[in-house]
Write a protein that holds these residues in place. Sequence first.
Motif, PDB file in Angstrom:
ATOM      1  N   THR A 289     -32.911  36.579 -11.304  1.00  0.00           N
ATOM      2  CA  THR A 289     -34.080  36.922 -10.919  1.00  0.00           C
ATOM      3  C   THR A 289     -35.152  37.080 -11.042  1.00  0.00           C
ATOM      4  O   THR A 289     -36.406  36.558  -9.907  1.00  0.00           O
ATOM      5  CB  THR A 289     -33.402  38.969 -10.204  1.00  0.00           C
ATOM      6  N   GLU A 290     -35.691  37.403 -12.373  1.00  0.00           N
ATOM      7  CA  GLU A 290     -37.538  37.588 -12.716  1.00  0.00           C
ATOM      8  C   GLU A 290     -38.163  36.053 -12.943  1.00  0.00           C
ATOM      9  O   GLU A 290     -38.519  36.022 -12.374  1.00  0.00           O
ATOM     10  CB  GLU A 290     -37.221  38.104 -14.056  1.00  0.00           C
TER      11      GLU A 290
ATOM     12  N   TYR B 110     -44.473  41.869  -8.144  1.00  0.00           N
ATOM     13  CA  TYR B 110     -42.791  41.652  -9.065  1.00  0.00           C
ATOM     14  C   TYR B 110     -43.350  43.446  -9.860  1.00  0.00           C
ATOM     15  O   TYR B 110     -43.606  42.588 -10.634  1.00  0.00           O
ATOM     16  CB  TYR B 110     -42.587  40.516  -9.754  1.00  0.00           C
TER      17      TYR B 110
ATOM     18  N   ASN C   4     -36.758  43.993  -8.889  1.00  0.00           N
ATOM     19  CA  ASN C   4     -35.524  43.529  -9.786  1.00  0.00           C
ATOM     20  C   ASN C   4     -34.759  44.421 -10.377  1.00  0.00           C
ATOM     21  O   ASN C   4     -35.526  45.401 -11.799  1.00  0.00           O
ATOM     22  CB  ASN C   4     -36.568  42.295 -10.896  1.00  0.00           C
ATOM     23  N   ASP C   5     -33.945  45.360  -9.860  1.00  0.00           N
ATOM     24  CA  ASP C   5     -32.860  45.978 -10.232  1.00  0.00           C
ATOM     25  C   ASP C   5     -32.124  45.911 -11.757  1.00  0.00           C
ATOM     26  O   ASP C   5     -30.648  45.809 -10.722  1.00  0.00           O
ATOM     27  CB  ASP C   5     -32.029  46.713  -8.864  1.00  0.00           C
TER      28      ASP C   5
ATOM     29  N   TYR D  52     -39.864  45.354 -12.392  1.00  0.00           N
ATOM     30  CA  TYR D  52     -38.860  45.527 -12.865  1.00  0.00           C
ATOM     31  C   TYR D  52     -38.206  47.421 -12.652  1.00  0.00           C
ATOM     32  O   TYR D  52     -38.742  47.792 -13.508  1.00  0.00           O
ATOM     33  CB  TYR D  52     -38.708  44.719 -14.161  1.00  0.00           C
ATOM     34  N   GLN D  53     -37.334  47.314 -12.832  1.00  0.00           N
ATOM     35  CA  GLN D  53     -36.979  48.252 -13.390  1.00  0.00           C
ATOM     36  C   GLN D  53     -35.043  48.365 -13.892  1.00  0.00           C
ATOM     37  O   GLN D  53     -34.691  47.513 -13.615  1.00  0.00           O
ATOM     38  CB  GLN D  53     -36.585  49.080 -12.973  1.00  0.00           C
ATOM     39  N   GLU D  54     -34.837  49.459 -14.646  1.00  0.00           N
ATOM     40  CA  GLU D  54     -33.092  49.545 -15.541  1.00  0.00           C
ATOM     41  C   GLU D  54     -32.563  49.807 -14.011  1.00  0.00           C
ATOM     42  O   GLU D  54     -32.964  50.386 -13.668  1.00  0.00           O
ATOM     43  CB  GLU D  54     -33.075  50.147 -16.474  1.00  0.00           C
TER      44      GLU D  54
ATOM     45  N   SER E 134     -31.157  43.244 -13.044  1.00  0.00           N
ATOM     46  CA  SER E 134     -29.971  41.913 -12.509  1.00  0.00           C
ATOM     47  C   SER E 134     -30.107  41.328 -14.226  1.00  0.00           C
ATOM     48  O   SER E 134     -30.977  41.307 -14.650  1.00  0.00           O
ATOM     49  CB  SER E 134     -31.481  40.889 -11.715  1.00  0.00           C
TER      50      SER E 134
END
Length: 266
Positions: A46-47, A62, A39-40, A64-66, A42
């Motif tokens: 998305t999450e 899964y 998850n870029d 996540y990043q900013e 979003s």
Amino acid sequence: MSIIVSIIVPCFNQAEYLGEALQSVMEQTYTHWECIIVNDGSTDKTESIAKKWLENDARLKYVYQENKGLSSARNFGIAKSQGKFILPLDADDKIASNYITMALEAFQEDANLKVVYCKAEKFGEEQGLWELPPFSLLDLARFNMIFCSGMFRKLDWKMIGGYDVNMKFGWEDWEFWISLLKNGGKVKCLEYTGFYYRVRKNSMVRHINLEEKKNSETYVTKKHIDFFISNYDILNKNRKQIELSFESKKFAFNLFTKTFFKFKLF
């Protein structure tokens, strides 16, 4: 085969398509895979959608990043992966069920392969076969003919430093394939339609302006100037050989016609 293949799915505000991409992963005939959803940053669902899919299969992961862009998201996912081979898959695209199986078989048959990809088909706003020119290193200096979902070794990704995070306006795949292949290595395109490319009105490529395109091309040219110069020399050499061949044939034909028919056609 027990080789792990890591499928990397970057997602930025593409939640509505993510399920189709993941379903195509779940349907693979080859089962020794992991799929990392990145998850870029979003701002859509998305999450929640990704985490719901995680309940179905432990091979789905899964992270996540900013928001940092597609290249960074792919690198982030690959860095977290456990696989020997990497297969990027954008969140709005799909792969056919035998793609991983057939790609791995190709790698096992030829140890000199660096990239394996396949025939492709469009769906969405456009439909039908995606007619891509055959691969050649010479043509790669002019345009990209390998879509993002080609399979390669994680070790090779590491050796070249991954995807270039400076490529934020498209053409990141073109730059990556140049980095991967310019110093050698074979490429194989499977005679199999294993990739489905979604055509959307609001895709990133369609919204890139001419200045961004020019800046990206200039950046790639400067970064790989040795590659472009060597292929420019090859292109010029081939052109000269063709011209010399043509001139010699023209001379021979003129001599023949002048001697026997007393006229010239050229």
